[in-house]
Design a protein around this motif. Structure first.
Motif, PDB file in Angstrom:
ATOM      1  N   GLY A  59       3.838  -2.313   0.072  1.00 56.82           N
ATOM      2  CA  GLY A  59       4.333  -2.085   1.399  1.00 56.82           C
ATOM      3  C   GLY A  59       5.871  -1.534   1.338  1.00 56.82           C
ATOM      4  O   GLY A  59       6.654  -1.471   2.376  1.00 56.82           O
ATOM      5  N   GLY A  61       6.970   1.507   0.762  1.00 55.04           N
ATOM      6  CA  GLY A  61       6.867   2.770   1.454  1.00 55.04           C
ATOM      7  C   GLY A  61       6.503   4.140   0.484  1.00 55.04           C
ATOM      8  O   GLY A  61       6.715   5.018   0.745  1.00 55.04           O
ATOM      9  N   LYS A  62       5.945   3.476  -0.718  1.00 61.44           N
ATOM     10  CA  LYS A  62       6.047   4.336  -1.927  1.00 61.44           C
ATOM     11  C   LYS A  62       4.696   5.623  -1.336  1.00 61.44           C
ATOM     12  O   LYS A  62       4.821   6.983  -1.234  1.00 61.44           O
ATOM     13  CB  LYS A  62       5.390   4.084  -3.296  1.00 61.44           C
ATOM     14  CG  LYS A  62       6.250   2.775  -3.662  1.00 61.44           C
ATOM     15  CD  LYS A  62       5.756   2.420  -4.931  1.00 61.44           C
ATOM     16  CE  LYS A  62       4.701   1.589  -4.594  1.00 61.44           C
ATOM     17  NZ  LYS A  62       4.949   0.047  -3.931  1.00 61.44           N
ATOM     18  N   THR A  63       3.756   5.057  -0.916  1.00 61.66           N
ATOM     19  CA  THR A  63       2.557   5.759  -0.405  1.00 61.66           C
ATOM     20  C   THR A  63       2.934   6.799   0.789  1.00 61.66           C
ATOM     21  O   THR A  63       2.713   7.848   0.931  1.00 61.66           O
ATOM     22  CB  THR A  63       1.329   5.120  -0.272  1.00 61.66           C
ATOM     23  OG1 THR A  63       0.777   4.508  -1.142  1.00 61.66           O
ATOM     24  CG2 THR A  63       0.127   5.969   0.255  1.00 61.66           C
ATOM     25  N   THR A  64       3.719   6.097   1.772  1.00 57.09           N
ATOM     26  CA  THR A  64       4.206   6.664   2.867  1.00 57.09           C
ATOM     27  C   THR A  64       5.077   7.999   2.534  1.00 57.09           C
ATOM     28  O   THR A  64       4.934   9.088   3.120  1.00 57.09           O
ATOM     29  CB  THR A  64       5.051   5.754   3.802  1.00 57.09           C
ATOM     30  OG1 THR A  64       4.136   4.804   4.037  1.00 57.09           O
ATOM     31  CG2 THR A  64       5.674   6.622   4.906  1.00 57.09           C
TER      32      THR A  64
HETATM   33  N1  LIG Z   1      -0.840   5.005   8.693  1.00 58.65           N
HETATM   34  C1  LIG Z   1       0.211   3.730   8.796  1.00 58.65           C
HETATM   35  N2  LIG Z   1      -0.176   3.301  10.214  1.00 58.65           N
HETATM   36  C2  LIG Z   1       0.801   2.115  10.184  1.00 58.65           C
HETATM   37  N3  LIG Z   1       1.503   1.615   9.302  1.00 58.65           N
HETATM   38  C3  LIG Z   1       1.444   2.061   8.185  1.00 58.65           C
HETATM   39  C4  LIG Z   1       0.707   3.207   7.834  1.00 58.65           C
HETATM   40  N4  LIG Z   1       0.971   3.730   6.402  1.00 58.65           N
HETATM   41  C5  LIG Z   1       1.886   2.801   6.078  1.00 58.65           C
HETATM   42  N5  LIG Z   1       2.099   1.894   6.897  1.00 58.65           N
HETATM   43  C6  LIG Z   1       3.063   0.520   6.728  1.00 58.65           C
HETATM   44  O1  LIG Z   1       4.512   1.229   5.930  1.00 58.65           O
HETATM   45  C7  LIG Z   1       4.747   0.492   5.302  1.00 58.65           C
HETATM   46  C8  LIG Z   1       4.981   1.075   3.904  1.00 58.65           C
HETATM   47  O2  LIG Z   1       3.442   1.195   3.184  1.00 58.65           O
HETATM   48  P1  LIG Z   1       3.063   1.866   2.086  1.00 58.65           P
HETATM   49  O3  LIG Z   1       3.683   3.058   2.122  1.00 58.65           O
HETATM   50  O4  LIG Z   1       1.506   2.056   2.098  1.00 58.65           O
HETATM   51  O5  LIG Z   1       3.920   1.090   0.797  1.00 58.65           O
HETATM   52  P2  LIG Z   1       3.362   1.198  -0.774  1.00 58.65           P
HETATM   53  O6  LIG Z   1       2.592   2.256  -1.125  1.00 58.65           O
HETATM   54  O7  LIG Z   1       4.759   1.052  -1.429  1.00 58.65           O
HETATM   55  O8  LIG Z   1       2.702  -0.259  -1.006  1.00 58.65           O
HETATM   56  C9  LIG Z   1       3.776  -1.011   5.150  1.00 58.65           C
HETATM   57  O9  LIG Z   1       4.358  -1.863   6.198  1.00 58.65           O
HETATM   58  C10 LIG Z   1       2.558  -0.397   5.791  1.00 58.65           C
HETATM   59  O10 LIG Z   1       2.002  -1.369   6.471  1.00 58.65           O
END
Ligand SMILES: Nc1ncnc2c1ncn2[C@@H]1O[C@H](COP(=O)(O)OP(=O)(O)O)[C@@H](O)[C@H]1O
Ligand SMILES: [Mg+2]
Length: 219
Positions: A59, A61-64
């Motif tokens: 969570g 934000g790496k994937t984001t």
């Molecule tokens: N498409 C989306 N819609 C709503 N919330 C999102 C979405 N993508 C990511 N998030 C939120 O953004 C935050 C970062 O998520 P993410 O980037 O997946 O983290 P990581 O890859 O580091 O585990 C989390 O709180 C996640 O729930």
């Protein structure tokens, strides 16, 4: 200006006072989803030829961030400059051709297609023949097809996928599918390779092999 000269001029502009700017520079990138602030003013640079790890809990934000780099998510604020050009003006379908390859945390393969065909799809951004050229099949198309299949075969060998090259992806174990994704990402000959959770689901030995492979690709 011819394409080659244009590229040279752009590269020259990208070099200031003899010091090469980073291949990728992320500055002040922020993304929120409703009330959730996923990225808050993230800035960093990635020099050419380097390996950079992005670490953080679930969570964080790496994937984001990866999704911003691939233009799958819009940025609320900030800029991302890749190879001297702002990515925010590049459509998502132009990202692979610019030289950014990626894998996905949850895998995004064409599951009913074979390993080889998945890799060939990854090569698409480096081929030039369209519908009519494919129909008329001038010698250039035949040459390009031959090159494309040789490149795919080389990646199959590099990632040790020979035994499953003509098997449908859906029937393969997770670790093998991850190698197929990596091969597909490499097929576009990226200057920047983004690997989202590359070691998840792999055993100790596989993680070691992956590390060696990534260093080998860099060198
Ligand atoms: N498409 C989306 N819609 C709503 N919330 C999102 C979405 N993508 C990511 N998030 C939120 O953004 C935050 C970062 O998520 P993410 O980037 O997946 O983290 P990581 O890859 O580091 O585990 C989390 O709180 C996640 O729930
Ligand atoms: Mg993630």
């Amino acid at each position: 200006m011819p394409a080659g000269e244009k590229e040279r001029a752009r590269r020259q502009a990208h070099t200031t006072g003899g010091t090469e700017l980073p291949l990728l520079s992320v500055s002040g990138v922020s993304v929120h989803f409703g009330g959730v602030v996923a990225l808050d003013g993230v800035s960093f640079g990635v020099p050419s030829g380097s390996i950079l790890g992005l670490i953080g809990p679930n969570g964080a934000g790496k994937t984001t961030l990866f999704n911003c780099l691939s233009r799958l998510y819009p940025c609320d604020r900030g800029d991302i400059v890749f190879d001297g050009q702002s990515l925010l003006r590049v459509p998502r379908h132009g990202i692979a051709a610019l030289g950014i390859g990626r894998t996905f945390q949850n895998l995004a393969l064409f599951r009913t297609m074979t390993v080889r065909d998945n890799i060939l799809v990854g090569r698409h951004c480096r081929t030039h023949s369209g519908f009519f050229r494919n129909f008329l099949r001038p010698p250039g198309v035949v040459r390009e097809e031959r090159e494309t299949s040789a490149k795919a075969q080389a990646l199959i060998r590099l990632l040790e996928l020979e035994a499953v090259a003509d098997t449908r992806v859906a029937s393969l174990p997770f670790g093998t599918q991850k190698r197929v994704e990596l091969a597909r990402a490499l097929a576009c000959e990226p200057k920047l390779l983004l690997l989202d959770e590359p070691a998840s689901g792999l055993n100790h030995e596989e993680v070691g092999a992956l590390g060696a492979l990534v260093r080998g690709i860099r060198d």
